[in-house]
Design an enzyme around this catalytic site. Structure first.
Site, PDB file in Angstrom:
ATOM      1  N   ARG A   1     -85.360 -74.283  15.474  1.00 39.99           N
ATOM      2  CA  ARG A   1     -84.935 -73.693  16.735  1.00 39.99           C
ATOM      3  C   ARG A   1     -84.406 -72.292  16.453  1.00 39.99           C
ATOM      4  O   ARG A   1     -83.862 -72.014  15.385  1.00 39.99           O
ATOM      5  CB  ARG A   1     -83.820 -74.542  17.372  1.00 39.99           C
TER       6      ARG A   1
ATOM      7  N   TYR B   1     -92.932 -74.638  17.177  1.00 38.31           N
ATOM      8  CA  TYR B   1     -92.024 -75.602  16.540  1.00 38.31           C
ATOM      9  C   TYR B   1     -91.361 -76.498  17.592  1.00 38.31           C
ATOM     10  O   TYR B   1     -90.875 -76.003  18.627  1.00 38.31           O
ATOM     11  CB  TYR B   1     -90.937 -74.872  15.713  1.00 38.31           C
TER      12      TYR B   1
ATOM     13  N   LYS C   1     -84.416 -80.425  24.117  1.00 37.65           N
ATOM     14  CA  LYS C   1     -83.206 -79.607  24.185  1.00 37.65           C
ATOM     15  C   LYS C   1     -83.184 -78.751  25.454  1.00 37.65           C
ATOM     16  O   LYS C   1     -82.149 -78.569  26.081  1.00 37.65           O
ATOM     17  CB  LYS C   1     -83.104 -78.703  22.950  1.00 37.65           C
TER      18      LYS C   1
ATOM     19  N   HIS D   1     -75.164 -84.309  24.206  1.00 35.27           N
ATOM     20  CA  HIS D   1     -75.863 -84.338  22.916  1.00 35.27           C
ATOM     21  C   HIS D   1     -75.315 -85.532  22.115  1.00 35.27           C
ATOM     22  O   HIS D   1     -74.600 -85.349  21.135  1.00 35.27           O
ATOM     23  CB  HIS D   1     -75.600 -83.003  22.204  1.00 35.27           C
TER      24      HIS D   1
ATOM     25  N   SER E   1     -75.062 -80.894  13.877  1.00 37.18           N
ATOM     26  CA  SER E   1     -76.174 -81.200  12.966  1.00 37.18           C
ATOM     27  C   SER E   1     -75.638 -81.552  11.580  1.00 37.18           C
ATOM     28  O   SER E   1     -74.560 -81.103  11.190  1.00 37.18           O
ATOM     29  CB  SER E   1     -77.090 -79.988  12.820  1.00 37.18           C
TER      30      SER E   1
ATOM     31  N   CYS F   1     -74.593 -84.381  10.276  1.00 40.93           N
ATOM     32  CA  CYS F   1     -73.464 -85.302  10.156  1.00 40.93           C
ATOM     33  C   CYS F   1     -73.945 -86.757  10.198  1.00 40.93           C
ATOM     34  O   CYS F   1     -73.145 -87.672  10.342  1.00 40.93           O
ATOM     35  CB  CYS F   1     -72.452 -85.063  11.263  1.00 40.93           C
TER      36      CYS F   1
ATOM     37  N   ASP G   1     -80.090 -89.023  20.082  1.00 46.57           N
ATOM     38  CA  ASP G   1     -79.826 -87.583  20.228  1.00 46.57           C
ATOM     39  C   ASP G   1     -79.224 -87.182  21.574  1.00 46.57           C
ATOM     40  O   ASP G   1     -78.378 -86.304  21.613  1.00 46.57           O
ATOM     41  CB  ASP G   1     -81.136 -86.800  19.999  1.00 46.57           C
TER      42      ASP G   1
ATOM     43  N   ARG H   1     -90.022 -82.676  10.060  1.00 48.51           N
ATOM     44  CA  ARG H   1     -89.672 -83.683  11.072  1.00 48.51           C
ATOM     45  C   ARG H   1     -90.690 -84.806  11.154  1.00 48.51           C
ATOM     46  O   ARG H   1     -91.841 -84.647  10.778  1.00 48.51           O
ATOM     47  CB  ARG H   1     -89.624 -83.004  12.461  1.00 48.51           C
TER      48      ARG H   1
HETATM   49  C1  OXD Z   1     -80.725 -80.776  16.693  1.00 45.82           C
HETATM   50  C2  OXD Z   1     -81.856 -81.714  16.766  1.00 45.82           C
HETATM   51  O1  OXD Z   1     -80.865 -79.687  16.115  1.00 45.82           O
HETATM   52  O2  OXD Z   1     -81.669 -82.819  17.304  1.00 45.82           O
HETATM   53  O3  OXD Z   1     -79.655 -81.114  17.227  1.00 45.82           O
HETATM   54  O4  OXD Z   1     -82.952 -81.369  16.302  1.00 45.82           O
HETATM   55 MN    MN Z   2     -79.814 -82.939  18.326  1.00 46.48          MN
END
Ligand code: OXD
Ligand code: MN
Length: 589
Positions: A69, A197, A206, A226, A248, A250, A277, A371
């Site tokens: 991102r 991407y 998102k 989130h 992210s 964690c 997510d 991913r």
């Molecule tokens: C993020 C994802 O970056 O879920 O939070 O990809």
């Molecule tokens: Mn996320």
């Protein structure tokens, strides 16, 4: 197809702008998707993997300059700059449309326009919302078909309503200098150009389910967060649901798919995954907070996923999955990534498309942000409520971050507003885990910093107002920190499945089953109330150490919060100011 005039008019306008050679309407039928997979393989856009070992799985490589991102090129284009707030990049909508239309103009020439009708949330659920994404990428179509519910049934529920989110994606030339991900919350519109991407181009995720939906939620009285959603089933068969937000890196997907420690499994505990997510939450007819996962798949980070760290995620990726930017093992036509196992392939191609020997190369085989896009229904622990359009009732909301010190393993906020304060000060330290040094603190309120589609001060206010509506039916709010370090820089808490021990305390608190110790920051467990049975080499004294609240460290923390809060100026809700003042007073006592 649809007769919806707002949809047809918009598509006509976009067609005139981007001038595709053809238009294909995605119906949701398997035969159509299969044709597209074949076409993508024939052009090299995707590679079909070993049908015996990885049935229905494919590999795709993005351009090397397009692997994550792009927060610095992500814009909230509200009419007024102050409505985007201090934590978002803003662009004037008129200027943004002009710039984006100039970039998009004619960009589908020689290409096909795919029209993807999709639903975020089970189709027809009162939580669900419709989006339409136009794209010139088959990869996007196939990913959207995993991550969302796509096809004609979406037109049926939309009818002639104008309540749907417009999404235009143009690959253009994947020019990083002209890459923009723009959101127009007041127009329900998203435009993404020059990227291929996932996070930038799967517009349901998102862009819609967080940035646009957070704005819709504020206006309509619900919440787009989130957060993962999981259910903990006890030996009596009762299931309590928890949502959790983490920045992210964690372990959010790992927590969502947690496997209970052996002793818990023997007693009959089980964890069910509803989402990993995003959570959309509404107040139900019973006055409680209910949540759905608006997505239909997992877009997870591959490196580090293995039989030990997250067997459920790994099994989820064994069929019907699209892998992006991982290494390609040419010997058996499978995939590999760092941390999958200790046996990297020697005859492989790396994520950049170059020949790669995992035994001798010093380069990585998979990109660190490579991913998998995997169907939720593959997940061995997917909740039986996953498709339930009524959602699940939430008992607890958990916030967390990566802190080497300061923040105890777990604490409960004093009440809802104090919990909003706890979410608003969420933070992680960079690189602390690797070096043992205390890193730089990056605040990431509710893990929404890059995803809140409007002014974050107003977002906090919305949280406070939701609490007022929920009253005594509000979920209890907690904070966890799995990442406390010892003097040598080692993690003290074992984490992974053992995090269930902490979830159990959280649920017991929600049920009023255990007492706690009141500290300046909130309620901390009595060490005896966290079950350590079966945990080797971990003493109750060690636990006491990571439950301690050091008022000196927190006084420093309060200074950092004071500084952070200045950002929000007079849009910081008075309630949060009062929470900070209250914390300082309690610390001074
Ligand atoms: C993020 C994802 O970056 O879920 O939070 O990809
Ligand atoms: Mn996320």
């Amino acid at each position: 197809m649809t007769q919806n005039k707002s949809v047809l008019d918009w598509i006509e306008n976009m067609k005139a702008l981007v001038t595709p050679d053809n238009v294909v309407w995605i119906t949701g039928e398997e035969a159509q998707l299969e044709e597209l997979r074949k076409e993508a393989c024939s052009t090299g856009e995707m590679i079909k993997l070993n049908e015996e070992k990885l049935p229905g799985c494919y590999l795709h490589r993005t351009a090397v300059n397009d692997v994550a991102r792009v927060e610095d090129r992500t814009f909230i284009c509200s009419k007024k700059e102050e409505d985007a707030g201090p934590t978002n990049h803003w662009m004037d909508p008129e200027k943004a449309y002009k710039m984006l239309y100039d970039i998009a103009k004619g960009s589908y020439k020689g290409r096909t326009m795919y029209v993807i009708p999709y639903s975020m949330g089970p189709v027809g659920s009162h939580f669900a919302k419709v989006g339409v994404e136009l794209t010139d990428s088959i990869y996007v179509v196939l990913n959207m078909a995993i991550m969302t519910r796509v096809g004609n049934k979406v037109w049926d529920v939309l009818g002639d309503s104008n309540d749907w989110v417009r999404g235009l994606h143009c690959k253009c030339q994947i020019d990083a200098e002209k890459r923009y991900i723009c959101h127009f919350p007041e127009d329900n519109t998203i435009i993404s150009v020059n990227s291929g991407y996932g996070g930038n181009v799967l517009l349901g995720k998102k862009c819609f389910a967080l940035r646009i939906a957070s704005f819709q939620g504020k206006n309509e009285g619900w919440m787009a967060e989130h957060m993962l959603i999981l259910g903990v089933q006890n030996p009596k068969g009762e299931i309590k649901y928890v949502t959790a937000a983490f920045p992210s890196a964690c372990g959010k997907t790992n927590l969502a798919m947690l496997i209970p420690p052996e002793g818990y499994r023997a007693k009959g505990y089980k964890v069910w995954t509803v989402g990993d997510d995003i959570a959309w939450m509404r107040i139900g007819p019973d006055g409680r907070l209910w949540a759905i996962n608006p997505e239909n798949g997992f877009f997870g980070v591959a490196p580090g996923t293995n039989e030990k760290s997250n067997p459920n995620a790994l099994h989820t990726t064994r069929q019907g999955t699209i892998f992006t930017n991982v290494a390609h093992n040419l010997d058996d036509n499978t995939v590999w990534w760092e941390g999958l196992d200790k046996n990297p392939p020697e005859n492989a191609v790396d994520w950049k498309g170059n020949p790669w020997n995992g035994k001798t190369s010093t380069e990585k085989g998979a990109h660190p942000n490579s991913r998998f896009t995997a169907p939720a229904k593959n997940c061995p622990c997917i909740s039986p409520e996953f498709e339930n359009g009524a959602g699940v009732p939430i008992s607890a909301i958990v916030f967390g971050g990566r802190r080497a010190q300061t923040t105890p393993l777990v604490y409960q906020s004093r009440d809802w507003n104090n919990g909003v304060f706890v979410g608003s000060i969420m933070a992680s330290e960079t690189t602390a885990a690797a070096t043992g040094a205390v890193g730089v603190v990056r605040r990431d309120p509710m893990a929404m910093l890059p995803f809140c589609g409007y002014h974050m001060g107003d977002y906090f206010k919305h949280w406070i107002e939701m609490g007022e509506k929920l009253g005594d039916k509000a979920p209890k709010i907690f904070n966890v920190n799995w990442f406390r370090l010892d003097d040598e820089g080692n993690f003290i808490w074992p984490g992974f499945g053992d995090n269930l021990r902490v979830l159990e305390w959280i649920i017991d608190r929600c049920e009023g089953k255990v007492d706690a110790e009141e500290t300046a920051i909130g309620y901390v467990p009595h060490a005896e109330d966290i079950n350590l049975e079966g945990l080797k080499d971990f003493s109750i004294d060690t636990l006491k150490g990571i439950l301690k609240v050091d008022n000196g460290q927190w006084a420093k923390e309060a200074e950092g919060i004071e500084e952070f809060y200045k950002k929000f100026g007079d849009r910081l809700p008075a309630e949060l100011r009062a929470e900070l003042d209250g914390l300082k007073e309690r610390l001074a006592k």
